[in-house]
Design an enzyme around this catalytic site. Structure first.
Site, PDB file in Angstrom:
ATOM      1  N   ASP A  16       0.843  -1.192   0.000  1.00 21.49           N
ATOM      2  CA  ASP A  16       0.000   0.000   0.000  1.00 21.49           C
ATOM      3  C   ASP A  16       0.881   1.245   0.000  1.00 21.49           C
ATOM      4  OD1 ASP A  16      -2.600   1.562   0.765  1.00 21.49           O
ATOM      5  OD2 ASP A  16      -1.166   2.098   2.337  1.00 21.49           O
ATOM      6  N   ASP A 116      -4.001   2.482  -4.934  1.00 15.59           N
ATOM      7  CA  ASP A 116      -2.864   2.592  -4.006  1.00 15.59           C
ATOM      8  C   ASP A 116      -2.420   1.258  -3.417  1.00 15.59           C
ATOM      9  OD1 ASP A 116      -5.051   2.182  -2.418  1.00 15.59           O
ATOM     10  OD2 ASP A 116      -4.676   3.844  -1.056  1.00 15.59           O
ATOM     11  N   GLU A 117      -2.986   0.146  -3.885  1.00 18.95           N
ATOM     12  CA  GLU A 117      -2.603  -1.168  -3.373  1.00 18.95           C
ATOM     13  C   GLU A 117      -2.327  -2.138  -4.520  1.00 18.95           C
ATOM     14  OE1 GLU A 117      -4.813  -1.482   0.992  1.00 18.95           O
ATOM     15  OE2 GLU A 117      -5.590  -2.633  -0.693  1.00 18.95           O
TER      16      GLU A 117
END
Length: 435
Positions: A16, A116-117
């Site tokens: 992340d 974002d991951e």
């Protein structure tokens, strides 16, 4: 001895980018993402003055700012920097991050989980990586190498969850890594009882929502350990397939492999919109329905699909007792904008009861390959062909010159929202793709 001792094990990371939007904006301003006092706040009309999309770690810690906080509720502080979102910039940064990940895994072993991951399965590449970084390489050491690589090249801080499978890596990320100074957490089947089972706020565990948590609580299940010790057949009887999934989750079991991740075939196409204000004028409401319907029809044509089911959902304003409706109708297979909009308007006329409206959604389903529209006995063939040509021409012009290159006059009046949404990405300002 745990019953999971014979479960297959892989070397998986869930990574992340910490406070991604806020970190990107901090980096663009030459600031340290962990030290900056910054919030990304949407100024879209439908957020009633502004809504926090992301805040830097320091802004969260010192000012108590949280995501989806209203702008009016943000504490006053001269140090605080407020910026509008730039979705294109974040997408460009996300690509740079994942390009670095591709230095460690093959394309098929990388799955973009969200903006974002990302999931990385290094099982196949681990021996090769040991030849580069040393034979004493471990998963935590590799996680640290990746963290430093991204920090040096992009300035972003990464949080890494390590596990024997994707689910365990996600749990390690959410429940441990984000609270460790190293921003790294590592879970294995043997550590699940001590790390997962004591958790008694079930809704904090990935994939368990508040509603499911309440259902489990009513069944006497108040900790993840209770869930692991529950009768799986009773769980399945009460919750269906979901019950089996939850039982597996409590034991950290996940037999999926990143390189084989399933991409479901799209069975419907939908667009929805929260309106910038409450709409009570039927002409204005139907105008927005037309805009959304035409967007969905254009997506159908782009995919060379036709639809046989058109659905409309209308959500009322908070002040209304009648909360709106959802309805659908079967039609002859088509992707023509005019026919889809006519079906949507018909649904609206049948079900609308005069309430103020704040949300409109359009969906088309029962998709099939576009093999040409079935002729309507009441519509001349040349007229049908003309409509198809018009749709195709509009699609081509907008593809080449942008969505606002050709606009119906009604989109400029009577409550139209299309022009206001040009340039938005995910409902927010696209901004510049560069810092």
């Amino acid at each position: 001895m745990l019953p999971t001792q014979d479960e297959p094990r892989r070397q998986v990371m869930m990574i992340d980018s910490k406070s991604f939007y806020a970190s990107c904006e901090s980096i663009a301003r030459g600031l340290n993402p962990l030290q900056a006092m910054l919030v990304v706040i949407s100024q879209a009309e439908n957020t009633n003055g502004g809504l926090v999309l992301a805040s830097s770690p320091k802004a969260k810690q010192e000012l108590g700012i949280t995501n989806v906080m209203r702008k009016r509720d943000i504490p006053k502080d001269d140090r605080l920097i407020m910026v509008e979102p730039r979705m294109n910039y974040y997408i460009a940064m996300n690509k740079k991050v994942n390009d670095i990940f591709r230095e460690f895994v093959a394309e098929e072993d990388l799955q973009l989980y969200s903006i974002d991951e990302s999931l990385l399965d290094v099982t196949s590449s681990f021996e090769y990586l040991k030849s580069i970084y040393g034979h004493d390489l471990t998963m935590p050491k590799l996680a640290r190498i990746i963290q430093l690589e991204v920090k040096q090249k992009l300035g972003l801080y990464l949080t890494v969850g390590i596990g024997d499978n994707p689910t365990m890596a996600k749990l390690a990320l959410d429940l441990e890594a984000k609270h460790n100074h190293s921003l790294i957490g590592e879970w294995h089947y043997e550590t699940v009882p001590q790390k997962l089972w004591p958790i008694n706020e079930l809704s904090k565990v990935w994939s368990i929502g508040k509603r499911t948590a309440k259902t489990l609580n009513r069944m006497g299940i108040v900790t993840m350990g209770d869930l692991a010790r529950a009768n799986p057949y009773q769980l399945q009887e009460k919750l269906g397939v979901r019950g089996s999934d939850l039982f597996a989750l409590a034991w950290g079991v996940d037999r999926s492999i990143v390189s084989e991740h399933y991409r479901p075939q799209e069975t419907n196409i939908s667009n929805s919109q929260v309106l910038p204000r409450d709409y009570g004028n039927e002409l204005e409401i139907k105008n927005v329905i037309r805009e959304i319907g035409e967007q969905v029809a254009s997506r159908l044509r782009k995919q060379h699909k036709a639809t046989q089911v058109v659905s409309l959902s209308v959500g009322a304003a908070l002040t209304e007792e009648n909360k709106g409706f959802s309805a659908q109708v079967k039609i002859e297979p088509t992707n023509q904008s005019k026919l889809i909009v006519q079906a949507l308007w018909s649904l609206f006329d049948q079900h609308y009861e005069g309430q103020m409206i704040r949300h409109i959604g359009v969906s088309v389903g029962k998709l099939s390959e576009d093999v040409g529209s079935q002729l309507d006995l009441f519509v001349p063939a040349d007229q049908d062909a003309k409509q198809q040509t018009i749709d195709a021409t509009i699609d081509d012009i907008r593809k080449k010159y942008g969505l606002d290159a050709i606009v119906k006059s009604s989109s400029k009046i009577a409550g139209g929202t299309m022009l206001d949404r040009v340039g938005l990405v995910g409902g927010h300002n696209g901004g510049n793709a560069y810092g």
